[in-house]
Write an enzyme that holds these catalytic residues in place. Sequence first.
Site, short mmCIF file in Angstrom:
data_model
loop_
_atom_site.label_atom_id
_atom_site.label_comp_id
_atom_site.label_asym_id
_atom_site.label_seq_id
_atom_site.Cartn_x
_atom_site.Cartn_y
_atom_site.Cartn_z
N CYS A 221 10.61 -24.68 13.19
CA CYS A 221 11.53 -24.53 14.33
C CYS A 221 12.79 -23.72 14.18
O CYS A 221 12.99 -22.85 15.34
CB CYS A 221 11.93 -25.93 14.78
N HIS B 154 16.06 -30.21 13.30
CA HIS B 154 15.36 -29.64 14.36
C HIS B 154 16.32 -28.55 14.58
O HIS B 154 17.34 -28.75 14.93
CB HIS B 154 14.76 -30.48 15.32
N ASP C 65 13.35 -24.96 23.47
CA ASP C 65 12.87 -26.12 22.50
C ASP C 65 11.37 -25.99 22.24
O ASP C 65 10.37 -26.08 23.19
CB ASP C 65 13.23 -27.61 23.04
#
Length: 270
Positions: free
Chosen positions: A20, A121, A136
């Site tokens: 991520c 994250h 996201d």
Amino acid sequence: MEGSSNGGMLYHEVQEAKLCAVHCVNTVLQGPFFSEFDLAALAADLDRKERQMMTQGTTVGDFNAEVSHNVSLGGDFSIQVLQKALEVWDLQVIPLDSPVAEPAQIDPELENGFICHLQDHWFCIRKVNGEWYNFDSLYAAPEHLSKFYLSAYLDSLKGAGWSIFLVRGNFPKECPLSSSEASNGFGQWLTPEDCVKILKACNTKGQSSRTNDRPARQPSGQFNSLSEAELLAMEDEDLEAAIAASLMDSTPPVIDSTPSEPSAKKSETD
């Protein structure tokens, strides 16, 4: 009036493994400019410089030279790595609670991008062509955010314990779409209408718009005969090797400050 960047298309990366931080950096830049290996190399360079600084001091305190402070074995990168990557593009990463970022706290709509982090994250919120989107990587597509909702959403993230960083500078205006597929196997170009349809389809099917599924990557060349499982295993081994190189207490690879193709400009994940 200035034309739309990338022909009005939005660049989005859906979650791949534990990358991520890579997805976050690339969606800030709106193009597949960095790979996991690029960030691992930046982490190795930062580790080397930190070791040099600590060994030159009279004491090292609780600093452990054997452990990387910028990337974990699981692939979680530090904010310093993201800052270093974006510095290549003359972009600054500033904590939102910093006095320098006070205008953004009052009126975030006047800014162009934010990076959000909680536990392991990372994701970005970015203004593209005058509209705000949540990029996201756990979402199947970018989610549009109204200007009114942007401030409330940032406040809700802060209330939930997220660390938020303001991104300022001259963002890249264009990324050649023709070279994107060769540069990044998990990125995709979408129109705003595509995003609405994808998220609506997820909701219609009773599915969450957030996904932890690993998207299939299309093999090419000599890898056509390999199964997807074998390909993914190879990718994981390569990533682990790159991260292990950062953790080694030895001379790290020389860092090339030039971004990955398609660029020609100067110079913590699930």
